[in-house]
Design an enzyme around this catalytic site. Structure first.
Site, short mmCIF file in Angstrom:
data_model
loop_
_atom_site.label_atom_id
_atom_site.label_comp_id
_atom_site.label_asym_id
_atom_site.label_seq_id
_atom_site.Cartn_x
_atom_site.Cartn_y
_atom_site.Cartn_z
N GLY A 1 0.83 -1.19 0.00
CA GLY A 1 0.00 0.00 0.00
C GLY A 1 0.85 1.24 0.00
O GLY A 1 2.09 1.18 -0.14
N MET B 1 1.67 3.13 2.38
CA MET B 1 2.57 3.29 3.53
C MET B 1 3.69 2.26 3.56
O MET B 1 4.71 2.50 4.18
CB MET B 1 1.77 3.20 4.82
CG MET B 1 0.84 4.36 5.08
SD MET B 1 1.75 5.90 5.35
CE MET B 1 2.49 5.55 6.94
N ASP C 1 -9.50 6.71 4.71
CA ASP C 1 -9.42 5.92 3.48
C ASP C 1 -10.32 4.70 3.58
O ASP C 1 -9.95 3.61 3.15
CB ASP C 1 -7.98 5.51 3.20
CG ASP C 1 -7.78 4.99 1.77
OD1 ASP C 1 -8.57 5.39 0.88
OD2 ASP C 1 -6.86 4.18 1.54
N LYS D 1 3.33 -4.63 9.06
CA LYS D 1 3.45 -3.59 8.03
C LYS D 1 4.81 -2.92 8.22
O LYS D 1 5.09 -2.31 9.25
CB LYS D 1 2.33 -2.57 8.15
CG LYS D 1 2.49 -1.41 7.14
CD LYS D 1 1.39 -0.38 7.28
CE LYS D 1 0.10 -0.89 6.68
NZ LYS D 1 -0.94 0.17 6.63
#
Length: 1000
Positions: free
Chosen positions: A123, A125, A237, A143
């Site tokens: 994504g 980020m 989002d 992440k």
């Protein structure tokens, strides 16, 4: 070996694949989909109906040339599969590939204590990986923040850490839980709950969904957003791809990568201007279709921006197309109102709600997500509730009038009359109940009645004390105190309903109910929870179901659960759930769902069913504003995940939720949570720590209850079981012996409670290999339990299984099979197929059949076990590698060895094989047996040699290893003899096999 995927495999031919120094045999798994590469050559049949074959694998891409099945092929040099620049998952795959092909040791790819498994997605980020938490033994999502998101170094890092830590404080069932935020090797990464499932978009695309199902999923998503807003987080989002539908059916909001603090709550970095150049999350970031008008304009966003995005997604789900993007609506100068599609039809209330939430001006939207949720939840029920309105008003008026009455006359007299209500019922009925107990004719009926009646009399006393306290604490009368008294009175009325239901059941008691009368009384809701005081705040949950019929059904269902009548309990609780839904009794529905989850999990071992009902229970507890249930729901879910699913990582997440919820009775909650945490520690292999948590739970309960209270007895049994798990069998035995002596003192010898502890003690003695003493306890326990409950009861079946295990050890195979058949008949009546007790009985039955030479019958049982596993592999308790190995061996014993090839291939490819040399040896031996059966001894030599090497490294005392080692020696000798090679080695192998066999 290397696990690969076959696409369009070649069929009807045999192919041999060679690679410079070692042959690479390719074999299909039982499903015909996966392939395996091992360090030996092989020629294997392929499925009919295809002409060419393709191979793909980690690092290979999808461009491997098509294989001509008539020719030999050279596998690409492994070093060429690597890349100078791989991401973490590619690097992990690359190292694993080298390790498996060439037996080279390579360190795994790790971030701190997390071992990277594979890439899940990318994504704005960063990249998200699945990883194994090596400390807590659970799968998580990680992440890893992209370097370009940290352009300004320390300032960016500090801001992202601060915002991620703020999100980590958010604990809600409809939000992906952040476990921690960490740094490693200069990078920043966020560790999150790993959700197995698919996105909300994928859920919608899989099949046509009715409006009710769509609204149910979106309400869950809305609750997740609302929870974030309440702690000052704006997602910015939200879209269909950022909401996940887990395997449990629960929606979780994910990907807070663009989230910011709601400026109305706090400034993330108030002295810093927003904008892409600064490294701060851009005001313009987002997905155009879902962006709110204020995002498009570059203005500050708050919770109402998420509401707009949510409404876009819901519109898309309902009408199968999204409304015009905000940028287009802002550019339209005509001022035309938003027109939602006419087709498919949708209720007007929903159209109005969506139109309002999609307003261009945030001020025209709903004030909060909670207000929108109220519309989505309440509007469908409004018409049904109107029919009930009059009755509810009457009920509420009566409760208030009760409070008012108590304040109009003499307070002392009225309080006295109120507190005596339960006592009068008890005094009127206790002789009749005593007669009902005696009428059962069981030898312990009188003693059971004395114990139960003593507990009931104490309950009546406690109820009256709380009633008097509430009456006095709310004087002199004021409107606020009247409302407070009414709440306490309603709570006590709920307790009285449970008391009356229990007396009704005691009036028609059978032998089983008399046996478990203590547990039945102990299950009554404690009156202390209804105690009020003049300084209490009025806000809080309702006291429970408002409908008398729902109350009665719930009380009966809980009673049946307490006395372990699982099927009966579920049937009654199903009725309670249906009744509560039919009368819009949300609090009753929440309790019914919790009770169903508990009964299905603890009594039926139905993990998926329990999980489904518990998640629904949390949703309804929220809708009913019933927070007192929430900690219990999460704690029960943690128990199911740890005990039924053996998933301690998931259980830890649920336990975190349980601790974050308010506890109406903190002391009992502490004991319950400690007990479940003990189960989690057992599942994590940390038995000694589990013992300490169980000691704490026992000490807490002893401070609350008498020494002979059922909860204390259960805690003592749990502690003894924990000691057994910690390999402290002698201590476990001593604790069970003391408990057995205490129970024999407090109960008649023929009572089933001592018999249950005798079963535990027998298991301790079995582990200590004191088989005659173990059998004595098992037989006495079986006879007592059979007399108390009859043949079709789980405790009787457990005793039969324990005795069957001893029968197998002693060679009494026909008797063992007879016992196991009886036990399985009971389990089939009471439990779902995947219940742990049933699986255990099937394993012992298969061993019994093998021991008696009935291989075909054993094969049938093993295939049933494999089918149970494949029906729900994510939460299976079946030892899949062991079962697969046994199926392969059984087929070879029956002269059907070629049929065993897919099973041995599957075993070699299994993830457990890499860390267990004995499993790898069993699989390689299987390949050797297949080649021998096909008349290919030259291909059998290499796998049999490697299998023997691994068997000789395995611990000699491990079950089955010595026999497998001897068998492999003889099979390798046969293969060498058939090829005419190494006669001296053949003689040495046969000599060693004979020596080991005679020594064993």
């Amino acid at each position: 070996m290397l696990d690969l995927v076959a696409k369009e495999p070649a069929d009807g031919v045999e192919i041999a694949v060679e690679q410079d120094t070692a042959g690479l045999a390719i074999a299909p798994t039982p499903g015909g989909e996966e392939l395996l590469v091992a360090r030996h050559g092989a020629t294997l049949p392929r499925r009919p109906g295809r002409e060419t074959g393709w191979l793909t694998g980690p690092g290979l891409g999808d461009t491997t040339p098509a294989m001509d099945p008539q020719q030999e092929h050279t596998w690409p040099n492994l070093e060429r599969l690597g890349s100078d620049k791989r991401d973490l998952a590619d690097e992990a795959m690359y190292r694993s590939l080298k390790s498996k092909l060439f037996d080279e040791a390579h360190p795994p790819v790790q971030l701190g204590r997390f071992r990277v498994v594979q890439t899940l997605g990318q994504g704005g980020m960063g990249v998200v990986y699945s990883a194994q938490d090596l400390q807590l033994d659970r799968l998580v999502a990680i992440k890893v923040i992209r370097d370009d998101r940290l352009r300004e170094g320390a300032r960016d890092r500090a801001r992202l850490l601060r915002e991620a830590q703020m999100q980590a404080k958010l604990s809600h069932p409809n939000v992906v839980q952040i476990h921690e935020v960490s740094e490693a090797e200069g990078g920043l990464f966020i560790v999150m709950e790993l959700v197995k499932g698919f996105t909300l978009r994928e859920w919608l695309d899989r099949e046509a969904r009715p409006l009710a199902a769509i609204l149910e999923r979106f309400v869950e998503a809305a609750r997740g957003l609302s929870a974030a807003h309440q702690v000052g987080i704006v997602h910015r989002d939200f879209k269909l791809a950022n909401a996940l539908v887990g395997e449990d059916g629960r929606v979780r909001i994910a990907d807070f990568g663009l989230a910011v603090a709601d400026q109305r709550h706090q400034e993330t970095e108030p002295d810093r201007p927003a904008g892409p150049a600064s490294g701060h999350t851009s005001k313009y970031a987002g997905t155009p279709t879902y962006m709110s008008p204020e995002q498009v304009r570059g203005r500050e966003c708050d919770a109402r921006s998420d509401q707009y995005s949510f409404a876009v997604a819901l519109t898309e789900a309902v009408f199968r197309r999204a409304p015009p993007p905000a940028v287009e609506r802002l550019a339209d100068r005509t001022g035309a109102p938003l027109a939602l599609p006419a087709d498919p039809p949708a209720p007007q209330w929903l159209r109005r709600a969506l139109t309002r939430a999609l307003s261009l001006d945030p001020a025209d939207r709903f004030p909060t997500m909670a207000d929108l949720i109220d519309v989505l939840v309440e509007s469908p029920k409004r018409r049904r509730r109107r029919a009930l309105a009059a009755g509810l008003v009457v009920a509420l008026t009566s409760a208030t009038a009760l409070g008012a009455t108590l304040f109009t006359a003499s307070a002392q007299t009225q309080c006295s009359q109120y507190k005596d209500r339960l006592a009068s019922t008890w005094n009127e009925r206790k002789q009749t109940l005593h007669d009902a107990f005696k009428a059962t004719g069981v030898p312990y009926a009188e003693k059971s009645w004395q114990r139960a009646s003593s507990m009931l009399a104490e309950y009546v006393h406690d109820w009256a004390e709380v009633a008097a306290n509430n009456c006095q604490a709310t004087q002199p009368a004021t409107p606020t105190l009247e409302r407070l008294f009414a709440r306490g009175a309603a709570c006590l009325d709920r307790q009285r309903s449970a008391f009356d239901t229990l007396l009704d059941q005691f009036a028609k008691a059978d032998a089983a109910l008399v046996a478990d009368a203590d547990a039945a009384v102990a299950g009554l809701p404690p009156p202390a929870r209804c105690r009020v005081s003049a300084d209490m705040r009025l806000e809080g949950a309702p006291v429970g179901p408002t409908t008398p019929r729902v109350r009665e059904l719930l009380d009966r269902g809980e009673l049946l659960t307490n006395i372990q009548k699982g099927r009966d309990a579920v049937a009654v609780l199903d009725d309670a759930l249906s009744e509560s839904r039919g009368t819009a009794d949300a609090a009753g529905e929440a309790e019914a769902l919790l009770c169903l989850g508990r009964a299905r999990g603890r009594l039926l071992g139905d993990g998926p069913g329990a999980t489904y009902f518990l998640h629904q229970a949390y949703d309804r507890a929220n809708a009913a504003d019933h927070p007192s249930l929430k900690w219990e729901i999460w704690n029960e879910l943690a128990w199911v995940q740890a005990v039924v699913f053996d998933a301690p990582g998931e259980a830890r997440t649920s336990m975190d939720h349980a601790r974050s919820e308010p506890h109406p009775d903190p002391r009992t909650a502490e004991a319950a949570i400690a007990a479940v945490e003990g189960e989690i520690l057992i599942a994590e292999g940390r038995a000694e720590e589990a013992v300490e948590r169980r000691k704490f739970a026992l000490a807490t309960l002893r401070a609350l209850y008498p020494a002979d209270h059922p909860e204390v007895v259960l805690a003592r049994r749990a502690l003894a079981a924990g000691l057994g798990e910690a390999r402290q069998q002698q201590l476990a035995r001593e604790l069970n012996e003391q408990l057995l002596a205490d129970l024999r003192r407090d109960y008649e010898p023929s009572h089933p409670w001592p018999a249950r502890v005798e079963l535990d003690l027998g298991l301790d003695l079995y582990e200590l290999e004191q088989y005659p003493a173990a059998r004595e306890h098992f037989e006495r326990a079986r006879d007592t339990l059979l007399a108390a409950y009859g043949e079709r009861h789980p405790w009787v079946a457990k005793a039969e299984v324990a005795l069957a295990r001893l029968d197998v050890e002693g060679g009494a195979i026909p008797q063992a099979i007879e016992r196991l058949d009886r036990a399985l008949a009971t389990f089939d009546d009471l439990y779902p197929p995947a219940h742990a007790e049933r699986i255990n009985a099937l394993i012992i039955l298969a061993d019994a059949h093998l021991t008696s030479g009935q291989t075909a019958r054993a094969l049938t049982v093993y295939r049933e076990l494999l089918a149970i596993h494949e029906a729900a592999p994510a939460h299976s308790t079946v030892d899949e590698p062991g079962v697969v190995a046994n199926i392969g061996d059984a087929l070879c014993t029956l002269g059907r060895c070629p049929e065993a090839l897919p099973y041995f291939a599957s075993l070699l490819a299994h993830e457990s094989t890499a860390s267990d040399p004995a499993l790898k040896a069993a699989a390689l031996r299987g390949f050797g047996l297949v080649h021998l059966a096909k008349g290919q001894p030259e291909l059998a030599v290499a796998p049999l040699q490697e299998a023997l090497r691994l068997f000789e490294q395995a611990p000699g005392d491990r079950s089955g290893i010595p026999a497998m080692r001897v068998a492999t020696m003889r099979e390798l000798a046969d293969a060498l003899t058939a090829t005419g090679r190494s006669p001296e080695k053949v003689r040495e192998l046969r000599r060693r096999a004979a020596e080991l066999e005679s020594a064993g």
